[in-house]
Design a protein around this motif. Structure first.
Motif, PDB file in Angstrom:
ATOM      1  N   TRP A 188       0.835  -1.201   0.000  1.00  0.00           N
ATOM      2  CA  TRP A 188       0.000   0.000   0.000  1.00  0.00           C
ATOM      3  C   TRP A 188       0.871   1.252   0.000  1.00  0.00           C
ATOM      4  O   TRP A 188       0.597   2.203  -0.724  1.00  0.00           O
ATOM      5  N   TRP A 222       2.354   1.614  -3.379  1.00  0.00           N
ATOM      6  CA  TRP A 222       1.318   2.090  -4.281  1.00  0.00           C
ATOM      7  C   TRP A 222       1.074   3.591  -4.091  1.00  0.00           C
ATOM      8  O   TRP A 222       0.877   4.325  -5.059  1.00  0.00           O
ATOM      9  N   ARG A 223       1.072   4.065  -2.866  1.00  0.00           N
ATOM     10  CA  ARG A 223       0.896   5.505  -2.611  1.00  0.00           C
ATOM     11  C   ARG A 223       2.045   6.307  -3.210  1.00  0.00           C
ATOM     12  O   ARG A 223       1.856   7.450  -3.603  1.00  0.00           O
ATOM     13  N   LYS A 271       1.321   6.002  -7.287  1.00  0.00           N
ATOM     14  CA  LYS A 271       0.027   6.511  -7.747  1.00  0.00           C
ATOM     15  C   LYS A 271       0.049   7.960  -8.243  1.00  0.00           C
ATOM     16  O   LYS A 271      -0.554   8.242  -9.285  1.00  0.00           O
ATOM     17  N   HIS A 288      -6.550   8.024 -16.106  1.00  0.00           N
ATOM     18  CA  HIS A 288      -7.155   6.767 -16.560  1.00  0.00           C
ATOM     19  C   HIS A 288      -6.368   5.555 -16.044  1.00  0.00           C
ATOM     20  O   HIS A 288      -6.941   4.495 -15.815  1.00  0.00           O
ATOM     21  N   GLU A 289      -5.064   5.707 -15.833  1.00  0.00           N
ATOM     22  CA  GLU A 289      -4.272   4.611 -15.265  1.00  0.00           C
ATOM     23  C   GLU A 289      -4.635   4.394 -13.802  1.00  0.00           C
ATOM     24  O   GLU A 289      -4.724   3.250 -13.334  1.00  0.00           O
ATOM     25  N   ARG A 290      -4.858   5.499 -13.082  1.00  0.00           N
ATOM     26  CA  ARG A 290      -5.285   5.373 -11.683  1.00  0.00           C
ATOM     27  C   ARG A 290      -6.629   4.680 -11.589  1.00  0.00           C
ATOM     28  O   ARG A 290      -6.848   3.819 -10.739  1.00  0.00           O
ATOM     29  N   LYS A 291      -7.535   5.088 -12.480  1.00  0.00           N
ATOM     30  CA  LYS A 291      -8.880   4.509 -12.481  1.00  0.00           C
ATOM     31  C   LYS A 291      -8.834   3.022 -12.804  1.00  0.00           C
ATOM     32  O   LYS A 291      -9.517   2.214 -12.176  1.00  0.00           O
ATOM     33  N   ASN A 292      -8.028   2.657 -13.772  1.00  0.00           N
ATOM     34  CA  ASN A 292      -7.945   1.258 -14.209  1.00  0.00           C
ATOM     35  C   ASN A 292      -7.236   0.354 -13.210  1.00  0.00           C
ATOM     36  O   ASN A 292      -7.397  -0.859 -13.267  1.00  0.00           O
ATOM     37  N   SER A 293      -6.448   0.905 -12.342  1.00  0.00           N
ATOM     38  CA  SER A 293      -5.709   0.070 -11.399  1.00  0.00           C
ATOM     39  C   SER A 293      -6.242   0.199  -9.974  1.00  0.00           C
ATOM     40  O   SER A 293      -5.529  -0.105  -9.022  1.00  0.00           O
ATOM     41  N   GLN A 294      -7.491   0.621  -9.858  1.00  0.00           N
ATOM     42  CA  GLN A 294      -8.107   0.646  -8.526  1.00  0.00           C
ATOM     43  C   GLN A 294      -8.223  -0.780  -8.011  1.00  0.00           C
ATOM     44  O   GLN A 294      -8.498  -1.709  -8.760  1.00  0.00           O
ATOM     45  N   GLY A 295      -8.020  -0.962  -6.769  1.00  0.00           N
ATOM     46  CA  GLY A 295      -8.106  -2.283  -6.170  1.00  0.00           C
ATOM     47  C   GLY A 295      -6.830  -3.087  -6.273  1.00  0.00           C
ATOM     48  O   GLY A 295      -6.815  -4.259  -5.888  1.00  0.00           O
TER      49      GLY A 295
END
Length: 182
Positions: A20, A23-24, A27, A33-40
């Motif tokens: 995590w 990832w922070r 990010k 769009h990359e942030r949105k696509n790699s949620q979770g």
């Protein structure tokens, strides 16, 4: 032995938090769009790590330890397992399985980056099977049963990874079509 065991348990317990934090760090450098696509991503990486850890601890390690305990070179030589070798085998098996179970997430990120496609993965499936067998042979002791037990989930994860790469391509194509249609 206490320190090494504590270190391994600390890594296992802290892995979701460590990922995590990583990832922070990554990010903010991503496009929206990359942030949105790699949620979770943190959730799925943690779940796969825990599943691999549980598989290694409850399935792969007992088979390997049982094999090593019953392995004899000669009837006159006693097989004596000390605590250090037991912990070492257990740690190696569980952590190796935990990291190998990350294959779908690795493929997801490689497919998102455009470095791998489902077609490439299908064409090189035979090569991947050989690599998976080699990885399983390295992880397990020289026991064919343990190797097959470790190989089967990795093969299933490889097939899942092909489907993940296919879904990534489909989503990227749909996103590009929607952007071109604007």
């Amino acid at each position: 032995m206490h320190i090494s065991t504590s270190f391994v348990v600390g890594i296992v317990l802290a892995f979701p938090y460590l990922f995590w934090e990583l990832w922070r760090f990554v990010k903010p450098g991503l496009y929206p769009h990359e942030r949105k696509n790699s949620q979770g991503a943190v959730f799925f990486v943690s779940i796969l790590f825990i599943l691999g850890l549980l598989f290694g601890y409850y399935i792969a390690a007992p088979l390997s330890i049982n094999f090593l305990a019953s392995y004899t070179v000669d009837a006159t030589i006693e097989n004596q397992i000390d605590m250090q070798s037991y912990i070492s085998t257990l740690t190696t098996m569980t952590l190796s399985c935990a990291f190998v179970f990350e294959l779908p997430m690795i493929v997801f990120f490689l497919a998102k980056a455009g470095l791998i496609t489902p077609e490439i993965m299908q064409v090189y499936r035979k090569h991947a099977i050989v690599v998976i067998l080699v990885i399983a042979a390295v992880i397990t002791p020289p026991d064919i049963t343990s190797q097959i037990i470790v190989t089967i989930p990795i093969l299933l994860l490889y097939e899942l990874s092909i489907n993940i790469a296919r879904a990534v391509r489909r989503n990227d194509t749909a996103r590009l079509n929607s952007e071109l249609g604007k």
